[in-house]
Design a protein around this motif. Sequence first.
Motif, PDB file in Angstrom:
ATOM      1  N   TRP A  54       0.834  -1.251   0.129  1.00 18.51           N
ATOM      2  CA  TRP A  54      -0.120   0.130  -0.080  1.00 18.51           C
ATOM      3  C   TRP A  54       0.859   1.197  -0.201  1.00 18.51           C
ATOM      4  O   TRP A  54       1.648   1.418   0.686  1.00 18.51           O
ATOM      5  CB  TRP A  54      -0.932  -0.038   1.159  1.00 18.51           C
ATOM      6  N   VAL A  68       0.045   1.895  -5.540  1.00 17.34           N
ATOM      7  CA  VAL A  68      -0.956   1.086  -4.911  1.00 17.34           C
ATOM      8  C   VAL A  68      -1.765   2.016  -3.757  1.00 17.34           C
ATOM      9  O   VAL A  68      -1.589   2.184  -2.860  1.00 17.34           O
ATOM     10  CB  VAL A  68      -0.231  -0.227  -4.363  1.00 17.34           C
ATOM     11  N   ASP A  69      -3.245   2.185  -4.483  1.00 14.26           N
ATOM     12  CA  ASP A  69      -3.997   2.937  -3.653  1.00 14.26           C
ATOM     13  C   ASP A  69      -5.320   2.382  -3.665  1.00 14.26           C
ATOM     14  O   ASP A  69      -5.571   1.041  -4.194  1.00 14.26           O
ATOM     15  CB  ASP A  69      -3.981   4.438  -4.058  1.00 14.26           C
ATOM     16  N   GLU A  70      -6.397   2.872  -3.110  1.00 14.03           N
ATOM     17  CA  GLU A  70      -7.865   2.511  -3.109  1.00 14.03           C
ATOM     18  C   GLU A  70      -8.329   2.077  -4.642  1.00 14.03           C
ATOM     19  O   GLU A  70      -8.667   0.993  -5.078  1.00 14.03           O
ATOM     20  CB  GLU A  70      -8.821   3.367  -2.545  1.00 14.03           C
ATOM     21  N   VAL A  73      -6.065  -0.765  -5.986  1.00 14.31           N
ATOM     22  CA  VAL A  73      -6.562  -2.128  -5.686  1.00 14.31           C
ATOM     23  C   VAL A  73      -7.932  -2.770  -6.038  1.00 14.31           C
ATOM     24  O   VAL A  73      -8.043  -3.758  -6.182  1.00 14.31           O
ATOM     25  CB  VAL A  73      -6.335  -2.239  -4.113  1.00 14.31           C
ATOM     26  N   ARG A 110      -5.134  -2.632   2.573  1.00 17.86           N
ATOM     27  CA  ARG A 110      -4.584  -1.134   3.121  1.00 17.86           C
ATOM     28  C   ARG A 110      -3.984  -1.660   4.601  1.00 17.86           C
ATOM     29  O   ARG A 110      -3.172  -1.059   4.689  1.00 17.86           O
ATOM     30  CB  ARG A 110      -5.841  -0.287   3.358  1.00 17.86           C
TER      31      ARG A 110
END
Length: 113
Positions: A54, A68-70, A73, A110
């Motif tokens: 994350w 790599v964030d919401e 993902v 996360r």
Amino acid sequence: MAKWLLVTATLVLGACGGDSTEGLTGSELVAEIGCFACHTETDTDLAPTLHGIWGNEVELEDGRTVTVDEAYVRRSITEPAADVVAGFEARMPTFGLSESEVDRLVEYVRSLG
């Protein structure tokens, strides 16, 4: 190749088991779906690790770099062949997950840092 087919069949059948996942936490959902059969604590030849990714940047097969964030993902879960990490093949099946399930999986990734 046979090992990959067996893993894929196991994951797909496990995801279609018919049991409700509404009460499961992200951690429990990961176990129920079987994510860690491929996504282990370190990168394998099957899939990159989910641990500690994350906020990091990853290079994709097409040469782009993404954080790599919401959003990343979420897209990786719902459209696994869309943004494949460099060095890996687009092997992850789609699971037909609900928005709630995807939300819980994103939060779990996360929490892994």
